[in-house]
Design an enzyme around this catalytic site. Sequence first.
Site, mmCIF file in Angstrom:
data_model
loop_
_atom_site.group_PDB
_atom_site.id
_atom_site.type_symbol
_atom_site.label_atom_id
_atom_site.label_comp_id
_atom_site.label_asym_id
_atom_site.label_seq_id
_atom_site.Cartn_x
_atom_site.Cartn_y
_atom_site.Cartn_z
ATOM 1 N N ASN A 130 -20.484 -10.049 -26.459
ATOM 2 C CA ASN A 130 -20.232 -8.700 -25.968
ATOM 3 C C ASN A 130 -18.806 -8.300 -26.350
ATOM 4 O OD1 ASN A 130 -20.495 -10.591 -23.478
ATOM 5 N ND2 ASN A 130 -19.259 -8.991 -22.575
ATOM 6 N N ASP A 131 -17.931 -8.042 -25.413
ATOM 7 C CA ASP A 131 -16.655 -7.397 -25.735
ATOM 8 C C ASP A 131 -15.830 -8.092 -26.824
ATOM 9 O OD1 ASP A 131 -17.613 -6.519 -23.319
ATOM 10 O OD2 ASP A 131 -15.871 -7.143 -22.156
ATOM 11 N N SER A 188 -13.144 -11.218 -20.366
ATOM 12 C CA SER A 188 -12.386 -10.485 -21.388
ATOM 13 C C SER A 188 -10.877 -10.442 -21.171
ATOM 14 C CB SER A 188 -12.905 -9.061 -21.476
ATOM 15 O OG SER A 188 -14.140 -9.094 -22.139
ATOM 16 N N ARG A 259 -10.230 -7.795 -13.423
ATOM 17 C CA ARG A 259 -10.423 -8.483 -14.706
ATOM 18 C C ARG A 259 -9.948 -7.676 -15.914
ATOM 19 N NH1 ARG A 259 -15.520 -6.946 -12.840
ATOM 20 N NH2 ARG A 259 -16.736 -5.589 -14.202
ATOM 21 N N ASP A 260 -10.025 -8.346 -17.066
ATOM 22 C CA ASP A 260 -9.823 -7.755 -18.394
ATOM 23 C C ASP A 260 -8.375 -7.322 -18.673
ATOM 24 O OD1 ASP A 260 -12.572 -8.068 -18.304
ATOM 25 O OD2 ASP A 260 -12.973 -5.946 -17.937
HETATM 26 C C1 FRU Z 1 -17.442 -5.684 -20.003
HETATM 27 C C2 FRU Z 1 -17.383 -6.930 -19.154
HETATM 28 C C3 FRU Z 1 -15.967 -7.236 -18.730
HETATM 29 C C4 FRU Z 1 -16.018 -8.709 -18.471
HETATM 30 C C5 FRU Z 1 -16.943 -9.182 -19.549
HETATM 31 C C6 FRU Z 1 -17.792 -10.363 -19.164
HETATM 32 O O1 FRU Z 1 -18.519 -5.671 -20.866
HETATM 33 O O2 FRU Z 1 -18.216 -6.790 -18.026
HETATM 34 O O3 FRU Z 1 -15.522 -6.477 -17.640
HETATM 35 O O4 FRU Z 1 -14.767 -9.307 -18.566
HETATM 36 O O5 FRU Z 1 -17.775 -8.092 -19.866
HETATM 37 O O6 FRU Z 1 -18.513 -10.829 -20.253
#
Ligand code: FRU
Length: 550
Positions: A130-131, A188, A259-260
């Site tokens: 994903n990200d 992330s 997060r992130d």
């Molecule tokens: C966004 C997300 C982030 C998280 C990650 C987990 O797509 O939900 O907020 O860190 O993906 O995979």
Amino acid sequence: MKKKNFILLIFSLLFLSGRIIWSAETEMTIEKRFLNLPVSKSSDLKTMKLVVNGTAEQEFTIRLAKDVPDYWVFIDVSAYKGKKVKLVVDDATANLSRIYQEDVIAGQDSLYRESKRPQFHFTPKRGWNNDPNGLVYYGGEYHLFFQHNPYDVLWGNMHWGHAVSKDLLHWTEIGEALYPDNLGTMFSGSGAVDINNTAGLQKGPEKTMVVFYTAAGGTSDISKDKPFSQCMAYSNDKGRTWIKYSGNPVLPNVVAENRDPKVFWHQPTNKWVLVVYEKDGHSIYTSPNLKNWQRESHIANFFECPEFFELPVDGNAKNTRWVMYGASGTYMIGSFDGKTFTPESTKKLYTTGALYAAQTFNDIPASDGRRIQIGWGRISQPGMPFGQMMLFPTELTLKTTPDGIRLFSNPVREIELLKKNEQKWDVLTIQEANEKLGQYGPGELLRIKAKIVLEDFWAGLDLGGNTILKYDANFNLINEIPYFTDNPASMELSMELLIDRTSVEVFIDGGKYSYSLERKPAQNAKGLVFTGNPGLKVQSLEIQTLNSIW
Ligand code: FRU
């Protein structure tokens, strides 16, 4: 005693004496680089441990195939060469006999040539992504980390996968940078180069590269009781090996699931800035040394994956604005004093569709000066040994429009390097234009630029019988999303399209609005056709075929 009770008694005795085996295991001495593991989509998720010298070095969930696998995944075990490794899975009926060691991954021969593998977009060799994470440029290389499940084509077991590129086109996947640990799986975050060695972690000639990530406590068995926290890892060897900082977490939990973290160096205040998603928006922290952080401010109405950067307006370095966005891409433009972001406009939209959680590169050299973005393409890849993809890198700019300053997004200029051949025409009828498009069969690996003039209120483009563009100039909608051209009395629309095997990216009117969508399998090889009621004129049409990056 009844038979049923007797069985129950035996069962209980065996259980109490610890003799019942709930798991299956196999042991081997590591001689090769990879362990190849067979996966079946229909198997249940089970937990597997990789145990070395009595310690579980890795723990993850996997759908091990009992018979014919759908695809194979791999673990790089080169770090354990010469050592005994035990694989333990919490399923007594698991079949571990097919797991084998080799110096190449299973399926190496067909890697990147699978029938539906995107040909000019990054996808991981195996597993789900994903990200994009940790986007940073250092020493001639663009680093692309990504949310990665190495063991399934679905989300889970978050690791940071890692790929590098010299030109934003050709990527070399170099293996996992961050593995889950007892603080959590690896969610992330971002990356930067500590040019001034503010953290004092530099050893040797290479600058320290740092990544900030969320340790997502509670998302795995071994992190069961831990909250989400923000952590740092660093590399002294151009990102080839990563060491988790001993003082982690650098930012303990503030609210559930914060997060992130996005980190960057803010020259005017000589401080690091960290923007992190907290509850209903993004919080800004500052630090002199990457280790101690102070909370400065919070701005509401953003969800996940913060981005925050400064851009010149219309290329004028003396007139800049700050842009903040969250995972959806809806953004605010404003100013930043090193502590607080002050928006000066309402929230805007520049992109929609498959893109999510897009991030921009830190530390692009000033001589280049571009703000380059990569977004996660939420596009499924049925039947493939990987899931999802990254969208094509774009350059972000701020431009003045009749409605104020807006964020524009366009494919990076490096795309020119992929050009195989090119044809251009001026002033075509819809029939003539469709004849030209028809020469490109089902329409794959194409870059198309067109300027159309509507003959009535709607016009568009279909691919394989599916609508990829429908512009309604009366209600001002592109694929049902409001869109207004700069000249309100104009019946013109220009577009640039990037078409790969499973994705379509569309950039409208020089990047003022863009969107991305899944490329559905071509129906009867219908290919591309302009549509319009009653028709349209094509002022200009340019079609490029593109080379594969693999
Ligand atoms: C966004 C997300 C982030 C998280 C990650 C987990 O797509 O939900 O907020 O860190 O993906 O995979």
